[in-house]
Design a protein around this motif. Structure first.
Motif, PDB file in Angstrom:
ATOM      1  N   UNK A  40     -37.844 -20.274  12.118  1.00  4.04           N
ATOM      2  CA  UNK A  40     -38.846 -20.407  11.080  1.00  4.04           C
ATOM      3  C   UNK A  40     -39.420 -21.826  11.087  1.00  4.04           C
ATOM      4  N   UNK A  41     -40.714 -21.939  11.294  1.00  4.87           N
ATOM      5  CA  UNK A  41     -41.444 -23.210  11.299  1.00  4.87           C
ATOM      6  C   UNK A  41     -40.793 -24.232  12.245  1.00  4.87           C
ATOM      7  N   UNK A  42     -40.359 -23.753  13.403  1.00  7.72           N
ATOM      8  CA  UNK A  42     -39.728 -24.643  14.385  1.00  7.72           C
ATOM      9  C   UNK A  42     -40.736 -25.284  15.333  1.00  7.72           C
ATOM     10  N   UNK A  43     -42.013 -24.893  15.236  1.00  8.49           N
ATOM     11  CA  UNK A  43     -43.019 -25.490  16.107  1.00  8.49           C
ATOM     12  C   UNK A  43     -43.138 -26.988  15.788  1.00  8.49           C
ATOM     13  N   UNK A  44     -42.896 -27.807  16.778  1.00  4.65           N
ATOM     14  CA  UNK A  44     -43.000 -29.254  16.587  1.00  4.65           C
ATOM     15  C   UNK A  44     -41.862 -29.849  15.768  1.00  4.65           C
ATOM     16  N   UNK A  45     -40.840 -29.060  15.486  1.00  4.12           N
ATOM     17  CA  UNK A  45     -39.743 -29.557  14.638  1.00  4.12           C
ATOM     18  C   UNK A  45     -38.911 -30.596  15.388  1.00  4.12           C
ATOM     19  N   UNK A  46     -38.486 -31.620  14.662  1.00  2.00           N
ATOM     20  CA  UNK A  46     -37.573 -32.623  15.203  1.00  2.00           C
ATOM     21  C   UNK A  46     -36.205 -32.523  14.538  1.00  2.00           C
ATOM     22  N   UNK A  47     -36.120 -31.615  13.584  1.00  2.00           N
ATOM     23  CA  UNK A  47     -34.872 -31.421  12.844  1.00  2.00           C
ATOM     24  C   UNK A  47     -34.821 -29.945  12.437  1.00  2.00           C
ATOM     25  N   UNK A  48     -33.700 -29.275  12.707  1.00  2.00           N
ATOM     26  CA  UNK A  48     -33.580 -27.844  12.386  1.00  2.00           C
ATOM     27  C   UNK A  48     -32.335 -27.610  11.538  1.00  2.00           C
ATOM     28  N   UNK A  49     -32.509 -26.853  10.460  1.00  2.00           N
ATOM     29  CA  UNK A  49     -31.383 -26.394   9.641  1.00  2.00           C
ATOM     30  C   UNK A  49     -30.916 -25.058  10.215  1.00  2.00           C
ATOM     31  N   UNK A  87     -44.445 -29.698   3.622  1.00  2.00           N
ATOM     32  CA  UNK A  87     -45.551 -30.172   2.791  1.00  2.00           C
ATOM     33  C   UNK A  87     -45.494 -31.684   2.605  1.00  2.00           C
ATOM     34  N   UNK A  88     -44.273 -32.224   2.669  1.00  2.00           N
ATOM     35  CA  UNK A  88     -44.105 -33.678   2.548  1.00  2.00           C
ATOM     36  C   UNK A  88     -44.266 -34.389   3.887  1.00  2.00           C
ATOM     37  N   UNK A  89     -44.568 -33.622   4.927  1.00  2.00           N
ATOM     38  CA  UNK A  89     -44.866 -34.217   6.228  1.00  2.00           C
ATOM     39  C   UNK A  89     -43.684 -34.381   7.153  1.00  2.00           C
ATOM     40  N   UNK A  90     -42.538 -33.802   6.796  1.00  2.00           N
ATOM     41  CA  UNK A  90     -41.359 -33.939   7.653  1.00  2.00           C
ATOM     42  C   UNK A  90     -41.277 -32.747   8.614  1.00  2.00           C
ATOM     43  N   UNK A  91     -41.063 -33.006   9.915  1.00  2.00           N
ATOM     44  CA  UNK A  91     -41.057 -31.928  10.923  1.00  2.00           C
ATOM     45  C   UNK A  91     -39.714 -31.183  10.964  1.00  2.00           C
ATOM     46  N   UNK A  92     -39.477 -30.344   9.973  1.00  2.00           N
ATOM     47  CA  UNK A  92     -38.204 -29.636   9.827  1.00  2.00           C
ATOM     48  C   UNK A  92     -38.423 -28.136  10.002  1.00  2.00           C
ATOM     49  N   UNK A  93     -37.511 -27.495  10.724  1.00  2.00           N
ATOM     50  CA  UNK A  93     -37.551 -26.044  10.909  1.00  2.00           C
ATOM     51  C   UNK A  93     -36.224 -25.410  10.521  1.00  2.00           C
ATOM     52  N   UNK A  94     -36.149 -24.114  10.705  1.00  2.00           N
ATOM     53  CA  UNK A  94     -34.965 -23.348  10.295  1.00  2.00           C
ATOM     54  C   UNK A  94     -34.577 -22.358  11.389  1.00  2.00           C
ATOM     55  N   UNK A  95     -33.286 -22.258  11.651  1.00  2.00           N
ATOM     56  CA  UNK A  95     -32.756 -21.239  12.566  1.00  2.00           C
ATOM     57  C   UNK A  95     -31.768 -20.385  11.794  1.00  2.00           C
ATOM     58  N   UNK A  96     -32.107 -19.095  11.636  1.00  2.00           N
ATOM     59  CA  UNK A  96     -31.194 -18.153  10.962  1.00  2.00           C
ATOM     60  C   UNK A  96     -30.426 -17.362  12.017  1.00  2.00           C
ATOM     61  N   UNK A  97     -29.109 -17.397  11.927  1.00  2.00           N
ATOM     62  CA  UNK A  97     -28.273 -16.585  12.804  1.00  2.00           C
ATOM     63  C   UNK A  97     -27.962 -15.297  12.058  1.00  2.00           C
TER      64      UNK A  97
END
Length: 385
Positions: free
Chosen positions: A257-266, A285-295
């Motif tokens: 989820x929203x991993x495009x260009x992410x530099x940090x993934x939860x 929205x705050x400009x931080x490149x964060x994405x999500x990986x659901x297993x």
């Protein structure tokens, strides 16, 4: 059946019950335990109302329920049961036996804290403690996913001849009400073929199960189980795609989820995913490149898919709603093992968050992300909430 009729307000537990009715199992051994009981209560209502032609058997314990499920499955019929927490642990011996017997039972497990001390809260340790039993394990985020995944579990289990566990968390999912889009009976009948195993206990065939084997026969049997578990990975992907083509929605074996260009993934699994998704939206929205990986599919663990999903990501933060004393977060350890030796593997932070069902808000996850961004990871899990 119209789309309007197919949409009902249901708890996560009852979403599973409706899927079970649609799958038309032949035998359902039952034993109640909080917070799983509503699944079996609704199934018994279906049966008493004549909507489900299954043999529902009330057993004297969870151990007996699983023993009955194995016996019934080995005769070549479709079998379902459900449990939670201490009940799952009471089944432990029989979970191994079911997998070894290649009995494709589907079981719902509602994650609940293990005693002692006594509690009734969402915590994944009960099912994760069974991860080496040879059962396929799905972790669901919400009731809709539990409904759809129950149908997929029957299909995958019966294709590879391994039992499958569909898991969601106590109360956050089991008793939370949401609008559920039910798959229609006509769609399920097209999706789920009749169970017709190549081997079964039948006097006309003359097969048996349970005799003592030699060392090499045992080893070969375990290798066969390993190959079946390997096939389950592709079977799960295919089952999800085919259900998606049929009803227009799929969940995958994992979600980026929203991993495009992410530099940090939860990375997390279960109901925590929804909260993490909200946190990711706010951080983006705050400009931080964060994405999500659901297993979602934990057994078999989608090792290559995870490595591909996290390739090029500098940092990963794992949130575990479970706790293995002496080890820490179980997903954290599994991810570290999966990424070992990978070129440019990310740094991994492991946080114990929500153990025992404590509430973890999007704001709390955002604070953890900001903390992890500025800190070096440790080898052990860190308690965060």
């Amino acid at each position: 059946m119209s789309a309007a009729v197919n949409r009902l307000l249901l708890s996560g537990n009852h979403a599973v019950s409706y899927a079970v009715k649609l799958a038309r199992p032949n035998v359902i051994p039952v034993y109640p335990i909080t917070p799983q009981t509503p699944i079996l209560e609704r199934i018994t209502e279906f049966q008493s109302d004549g909507e489900l032609a299954a043999e529902v058997i009330t057993m004297e314990s969870e151990h007996s329920a699983m023993a009955a499920a194995i016996t019934a499955s080995l005769t070549g019929v479709r079998v379902f049961t459900a449990t939670a927490s201490q009940g799952l642990l009471l089944m432990h011996e029989m979970l191994h036996y079911a997998a070894g017997a290649r009995a494709p039972i589907v079981m719902a497990n509602v994650n609940r804290t293990l005693g002692s001390p006594w509690g009734f809260w969402p915590d994944q340790t009960d099912s994760l403690a069974q991860r080496d039993c040879g059962w396929i394990q799905y972790y669901c985020e919400n009731g809709q996913e539990s409904h759809d995944t129950t149908l997929q579990a029957f299909r995958v289990a019966e294709e590879v001849l391994l039992p499958a566990m569909v898991i969601h968390e106590a109360f956050y999912v089991s008793h939370a009400m949401e609008a559920i889009e039910l798959v229609s009976q006509e769609q399920v009948d097209r999706y789920l073929p009749p169970f017709d195993p190549p081997h079964r206990l039948d006097p006309r065939i003359g097969e048996s199960w349970g005799n003592t084997v030699s060392q090499i026969m045992f080893q070969n049997h375990r290798r066969d189980m390993s190959e079946a578990m390997d096939r389950a990975l592709e079977a799960a992907k295919l089952a999800d795609r085919q259900l998606q083509r049929l009803v227009g929605r799929g969940h995958g074996i994992m979600e980026r989820y929203r991993c495009e260009g992410a530099e940090f993934v939860i990375a997390t699994m279960g109901s925590m995913t929804g909260t993490a998704r909200d946190a990711v939206d706010e951080l983006r929205e705050e400009g931080l490149p964060v994405g999500l990986l659901k297993i979602k599919l934990f057994r078999p663990f989608p090792l290559e898919d995870v490595r591909e999903a996290l390739a090029g990501i500098p940092k990963v933060m794992v949130l575990d709603r479970n706790f293995s004393p002496g080890l820490g977060g179980i997903l954290f350890q599994e991810l570290k093992a999966a990424l070992y030796g990978m070129d440019g593997a990310p740094q991994i932070h492991g946080y114990l968050a929500g153990v025992g069902g404590t509430n973890i808000s999007p704001a709390a996850i955002k604070e953890m992300v900001c903390s992890a961004m500025t800190e070096k990871p440790t080898a052990n899990s860190v308690w965060k909430g």
